[in-house]
Design an enzyme around this catalytic site. Structure first.
Site, PDB file in Angstrom:
ATOM      1  N   SER A  99      10.829  13.038 -23.628  1.00 51.46           N
ATOM      2  CA  SER A  99      11.774  12.578 -24.290  1.00 51.46           C
ATOM      3  C   SER A  99      11.544  10.989 -24.852  1.00 51.46           C
ATOM      4  CB  SER A  99      13.237  12.163 -23.555  1.00 51.46           C
ATOM      5  OG  SER A  99      14.202  11.890 -24.331  1.00 51.46           O
ATOM      6  N   ASP A 242      14.825   9.674 -31.051  1.00 51.67           N
ATOM      7  CA  ASP A 242      13.793   9.270 -29.997  1.00 51.67           C
ATOM      8  C   ASP A 242      12.746  10.490 -29.996  1.00 51.67           C
ATOM      9  OD1 ASP A 242      15.348  11.704 -29.349  1.00 51.67           O
ATOM     10  OD2 ASP A 242      14.944  10.882 -26.950  1.00 51.67           O
ATOM     11  N   ASP A 244      11.811  13.135 -28.527  1.00 46.17           N
ATOM     12  CA  ASP A 244      11.941  14.594 -28.720  1.00 46.17           C
ATOM     13  C   ASP A 244      13.261  14.963 -29.698  1.00 46.17           C
ATOM     14  OD1 ASP A 244      13.731  13.683 -26.810  1.00 46.17           O
ATOM     15  OD2 ASP A 244      13.914  15.723 -25.921  1.00 46.17           O
ATOM     16  N   ASP A 246      16.703  14.499 -29.512  1.00 43.50           N
ATOM     17  CA  ASP A 246      17.820  14.837 -29.244  1.00 43.50           C
ATOM     18  C   ASP A 246      18.869  13.761 -29.386  1.00 43.50           C
ATOM     19  OD1 ASP A 246      16.836  13.573 -27.191  1.00 43.50           O
ATOM     20  OD2 ASP A 246      17.520  14.926 -25.734  1.00 43.50           O
TER      21      ASP A 246
END
Ligand code: MG
Length: 456
Positions: A99, A242, A244, A246
């Site tokens: 992440s 961010d 990844d 999400d």
């Protein structure tokens, strides 16, 4: 029997690559995950980190060694893999991502058939299989197969589009700047926006797991390039993801970073105007603006502990359609009850097209609160007792004690006092209509906590 060692944190297993997270470890934990899923169909995806192919191959080996079939979806945003797990009727999934963590980290996230992270008691089962060496390796002729799942980016993009008024957005020809942090956000949102008729300017949109241009956490101090680009290009807004993709943080048309609770409140307001009485799920750390908007537009607010998986689980349990976190995580249930950066961007565009207003104006119409943060040192072993004393001291103010102590004060200010889960400190988040008031509030409760700690 519960193990005493723990591998899964609040967002899966995280660690420094080739220290905690070696290929050997990844294979062994994947064999435990595969044993848990009992020869099921498992989707596998990864973000753009340097170590991803190494870990994806190691995880694939572990999974097929237990007879699971692996469906390799390749590099994609986490919410895309979560959507694909459900869409392709998988039995579960593994996403390799850290992440927003620094580049030397990576992680392994395990999801259920609906794409939502597995609950803690299932993580414990996997940990037990791992620590007790109980992975069930199958005979040579029962090893699982590996398939490619090549169209998930496209399918996910199409799924997001279903939830917005495409014609209305296309008509406006918005100009949007996307900052993907050199992460996987660049694989979907720029194309999604172009198909929605937008002119798209991208920065940091090439995949580079060294994150050469900004850290993958979309904090205001990391978004100055984006803010400048929005202003210079006279764009309608900017969005930053961010690592990844999400979480999403927006920059308004004036180049101001609008923190996640404000954009969430905007989505909440729009949602409640057409879905009066619906449940809104949000952690207790969210801003008062989320409460104000919820109350004004007839929403039923459900406060949770801090943590994205808790929001997802609560939404599933209550069949809630909307959830949101202050850090830019928006959970749109009609699409999927997990945070999703591309979906959030599409929702903001939808609101813009519906109202014909600029983002700065839309956010300006909502109450403005100032947030002040601070911390006080407190030994871990004293945290529980401190919390008990503090709760008793503020009892007359009807504290909310879901996670730490939150006070909604009559002058519209509020304060959250919460023990850190990772450090020996208590954290303070004070909010008020002026910065001075927020600062004063934090100071007052810091003093109170110092007194409690000193008296122990
Ligand atoms: Mg993330």
């Amino acid at each position: 029997m519960e193990n005493t060692k723990r591998l899964f944190g609040t967002n899966g297993i995280r660690g420094v690559v080739n220290k905690e997270l070696t290929p050997e470890f990844a294979t062994n934990i994947a064999a435990a995950i595969g044993t848990f899923f009992n020869r099921g169909r498992i989707i596998l995806g990864y973000d753009g980190r340097v170590s991803n192919i190494m870990l994806a191959n190691a995880v694939t080996g572990g999974l097929v060694s237990t007879g699971c079939d692996v469906y390799n979806a390749g590099m994609a945003p986490t919410p895309c893999i979560q959507y694909a797990a459900k869409n392709h009727r998988m039995d579960g999934g593994v996403m390799i991502t850290a992440s927003h963590n620094p580049p030397e980290y990576n992680g392994i996230k395990v999801m259920a058939r609906d794409g939502v992270e597995i609950p803690r008691h299932q993580e414990v089962k996997i940990e037990n299989i791992f620590f007790e060496n109980k992975a069930k390796r199958v005979a040579w002729d029962s090893i699982g197969h590996v398939h490619d799942l090549p169209r998930v980016l496209y399918e996910y993009k199409e799924a997001v589009k279903k939830h917005v008024d495409i014609a209305a957005i296309r008509k406006e020809r918005y100009h949007i700047v996307v900052d993907a942090a050199n992460g996987v956000g660049g694989l979907v949102t720029p194309y999604l926006l172009r198909e929605l008729g937008c002119k798209v300017t991208t920065i940091n949109a090439n995949i580079d797991g060294t994150f050469p241009n900004r850290p993958p956490e979309p904090r205001p101090e990391n978004l100055q390039d984006l803010a400048t680009t929005v202003k210079v290009a006279e764009a309608d807004f900017g969005v930053a993801f961010d690592g990844d993709a999400d979480r999403s943080i927006f920059i308004d048309d004036k180049g101001e970073v609008q923190w996640g609770d404000r954009t969430f409140a905007l989505i909440e307001k729009d949602f409640l105007q057409t879905n009066r009485g619906e449940t809104i799920v949000t952690p207790i750390s969210s801003s008062r603006v989320v409460k104000d908007v919820g109350e004004k537009y007839g929403g039923k607010l459900v406060w949770t502990e801090v943590g994205s998986t808790i929001v997802s689980f609560t939404m599933k349990k209550l069949k809630a359609k909307l959830g949101g976190e202050e850090n830019g995580g928006v959970f749109y249930g009609p699409h999927q009850p997990v945070r999703d950066g591309a979906m959030t961007t599409a929702l903001i565009l939808n609101i813009k097209a519906k109202t014909g207003k600029q983002l700065s104006q839309l956010i300006g119409e909502m109450p403005l609160y100032y947030l002040e943060k601070d911390k006080v040192k407190c030994p871990n072993e004293q945290k529980a007792l401190v919390l008990k004393r503090l709760t008793a001291e503020v009892k007359h103010l009807s504290p909310e004690t879901i996670d730490g102590v939150k006070l909604w004060l009559p002058d519209k200010s509020s304060i959250l006092i919460r023990p850190s889960g990772t450090e020996p400190v208590y954290r303070f988040y004070g909010e008020a209509r002026t910065r001075e008031k927020a600062g004063k509030l934090v100071k007052e409760y810091k003093q109170k906590l110092h007194q409690i700690i000193a008296s122990l």
